[in-house]
Design a protein around this motif. Structure first.
Motif, short mmCIF file in Angstrom:
data_model
loop_
_atom_site.label_atom_id
_atom_site.label_comp_id
_atom_site.label_asym_id
_atom_site.label_seq_id
_atom_site.Cartn_x
_atom_site.Cartn_y
_atom_site.Cartn_z
N ALA A 1 39.83 55.01 44.82
CA ALA A 1 38.95 54.68 43.43
C ALA A 1 39.79 53.93 42.57
O ALA A 1 39.42 53.30 41.69
CB ALA A 1 38.28 55.98 42.99
N ALA A 2 41.24 54.66 42.25
CA ALA A 2 42.02 53.72 41.52
C ALA A 2 42.29 52.43 41.72
O ALA A 2 42.33 51.69 40.77
CB ALA A 2 43.19 54.75 41.39
N GLU A 3 42.41 52.30 42.86
CA GLU A 3 42.61 50.68 43.27
C GLU A 3 41.28 50.05 43.10
O GLU A 3 41.83 48.75 42.49
CB GLU A 3 43.20 50.65 44.77
CG GLU A 3 44.63 51.38 45.05
CD GLU A 3 44.96 50.80 46.08
OE1 GLU A 3 45.64 49.49 46.19
OE2 GLU A 3 45.16 51.49 47.19
N LEU A 4 40.35 50.44 43.21
CA LEU A 4 38.97 49.76 43.05
C LEU A 4 38.88 49.27 41.37
O LEU A 4 38.53 48.50 41.08
CB LEU A 4 37.91 50.28 43.59
CG LEU A 4 37.97 50.17 45.25
CD1 LEU A 4 36.67 51.22 45.65
CD2 LEU A 4 37.48 48.88 45.76
N THR A 5 39.28 50.65 40.67
CA THR A 5 39.11 50.44 39.24
C THR A 5 40.00 49.29 38.69
O THR A 5 39.84 48.45 37.76
CB THR A 5 39.40 51.71 38.76
OG1 THR A 5 38.38 52.66 39.16
CG2 THR A 5 39.52 51.52 37.12
N ALA A 6 41.40 49.05 39.31
CA ALA A 6 42.23 48.31 38.93
C ALA A 6 41.67 46.83 39.12
O ALA A 6 41.93 45.83 38.44
CB ALA A 6 43.53 48.43 39.54
N ILE A 7 40.99 46.74 40.52
CA ILE A 7 40.46 45.34 40.70
C ILE A 7 39.26 45.06 39.86
O ILE A 7 39.22 43.79 39.19
CB ILE A 7 39.93 45.44 42.31
CG1 ILE A 7 41.13 45.31 43.17
CG2 ILE A 7 39.04 44.29 42.53
CD1 ILE A 7 40.83 45.93 44.61
N ARG A 8 38.50 46.05 39.59
CA ARG A 8 37.49 45.72 38.53
C ARG A 8 37.74 45.24 37.33
O ARG A 8 37.11 44.59 36.39
CB ARG A 8 36.38 47.00 38.82
CG ARG A 8 35.61 47.27 39.96
CD ARG A 8 34.49 48.32 39.71
NE ARG A 8 33.95 48.72 40.82
CZ ARG A 8 34.36 49.77 41.46
NH1 ARG A 8 35.31 50.78 41.02
NH2 ARG A 8 33.85 50.01 42.78
N GLY A 9 39.14 45.88 36.83
CA GLY A 9 39.62 45.67 35.56
C GLY A 9 40.06 44.16 35.61
O GLY A 9 39.66 43.60 34.27
N VAL A 10 40.69 43.60 36.50
CA VAL A 10 41.01 41.96 36.49
C VAL A 10 39.56 41.25 36.38
O VAL A 10 39.61 40.40 35.53
CB VAL A 10 41.39 41.92 37.73
CG1 VAL A 10 41.89 40.26 37.82
CG2 VAL A 10 42.89 42.38 37.65
N LEU A 11 38.56 41.86 37.15
CA LEU A 11 37.38 40.87 36.93
C LEU A 11 36.73 41.05 35.68
O LEU A 11 36.31 40.04 35.06
CB LEU A 11 36.33 41.56 38.10
CG LEU A 11 36.80 41.44 39.67
CD1 LEU A 11 35.71 42.07 40.31
CD2 LEU A 11 37.22 39.87 40.04
N HIS A 12 36.63 42.25 35.04
CA HIS A 12 36.07 42.41 33.89
C HIS A 12 36.87 41.70 32.73
O HIS A 12 36.44 40.86 31.67
CB HIS A 12 36.00 43.84 33.36
CG HIS A 12 35.14 44.52 34.27
ND1 HIS A 12 35.10 45.91 34.30
CD2 HIS A 12 34.13 44.10 34.86
CE1 HIS A 12 34.14 46.45 35.18
NE2 HIS A 12 33.39 45.51 35.71
N GLU A 13 38.14 41.58 32.70
CA GLU A 13 38.88 41.06 31.72
C GLU A 13 38.72 39.33 31.79
O GLU A 13 38.64 38.64 30.90
CB GLU A 13 40.55 41.28 32.11
CG GLU A 13 41.48 40.56 31.02
CD GLU A 13 41.36 40.93 29.75
OE1 GLU A 13 41.79 40.39 28.72
OE2 GLU A 13 40.67 42.06 29.52
N ALA A 14 38.47 38.97 33.23
CA ALA A 14 38.36 37.17 33.48
C ALA A 14 37.00 37.00 32.90
O ALA A 14 36.88 36.01 32.16
CB ALA A 14 38.40 37.16 34.74
#
Length: 277
Positions: free
Chosen positions: A261-274
């Protein structure tokens, strides 16, 4: 094909964890590990609740001189239909050589090997892709691979090689940002230059995976957490295009559900920031 969202590679070892993870929009399955008509119960349950499932092949060897195995293509097509998949994916690689036409024993590499970036090799790849496209009932996306060697006499960059492949066949692209980082460390290739050359509109989805560096080489292990440099390549890609889907790959040394879940959250963080920029 539409929007896929954020997903994870489905593996039997983490099937229960995947079923409980929040906000998993889709999963990718290794096609050769499944038989049409005999899907694992946890995967059946994901399908029943509406989770998109994409089959990902590893053995067609579309970059090899030998034409794709008809039986393998039919099996992949049948699996895509059973899963109601929006697309299927494979690799830009060769996996075998030899055989009767070469007067030498058939040899299975057991690994994804890089295709020489020459126009002759591109002609072969395009021919094989067209054969696959005629059999498959859904669009095909092809993945850039990680490699530890560069063939002599190459005529095209990897980005230009893929761009011409798309122009000639209409195939879609599965961009693996972990593989771009691997090739940056091991072969000095610039991920940004690759992303500048490939047609952004052709990107079907993106792979993200972990690895580690040892003795100056990056090992694309799929058994370690995703690192910041790989996420930076994802951010570079997202600065050019919003990918229809992004998927976390993990093949061994699986963490607890909280780690996934933490890795998926990190990925979503990159997408949201973009999207925010």
């Amino acid at each position: 094909m539409g929007h896929l969202g954020t997903g994870i590679g489905w593996r039997p070892e983490i099937a229960d964890d995947i079923a409980r993870l929040p906000d998993v929009d889709w999963v990718e399955v290794v096609a050769e590990n499944l038989c049409p008509g005999r899907l694992p119960d946890p995967l059946e349950r994901l399908l029943a609740r509406g989770t998109t499932v994409v089959p990902h092949g590893v053995s067609l060897g579309l970059g090899g001189a030998e034409r794709p195995d008809p039986a393998g293509l039919v099996a992949l097509a049948e699996l895509a239909e059973e899963l109601d998949a929006p697309l299927v994916s494979e690799h830009i690689a060769f996996v075998r050589a030899g055989g009767p036409l070469t007067a030498s024993p058939r040899l299975e590499a057991g690994h994804l090997l890089p295709v020489p970036r020459t126009r002759d090799a591109l002609d072969v790849l395009c021919a094989n892709v067209r054969i696959a496209q005629q059999v498959l009932p859904v669009p095909l996306a092809l993945e850039n691979i990680a490699a530890y060697l560069t063939w002599p006499g190459e005529e095209l960059t990897e980005g230009r090689f893929l761009a011409e492949l798309v122009e000639r066949t209409g195939v879609r692209l599965l961009v693996d940002v972990a593989n771009l980082h691997t090739n940056h460390v091991n072969r000095g290739e610039d991920p940004a230059a690759f992303l500048d050359e490939v047609p952004a509109w052709a990107i079907a989805y993106v792979h993200v995976a972990g690895g580690f560096e040892k003795d100056g080489l990056w090992h694309d292990s799929h058994a370690h957490p995703v690192t910041r440099p790989v996420l930076d390549v994802l951010a570079e890609l997202c600065s050019r295009v919003t990918p229809p889907g992004v998927l976390l790959e993990r093949d061994d040394d699986f963490p607890e559900a909280g780690g996934l879940a933490a890795e998926l959250t990190a990925i979503r963080g990159v997408l949201h920031e973009a999207h925010r920029v």
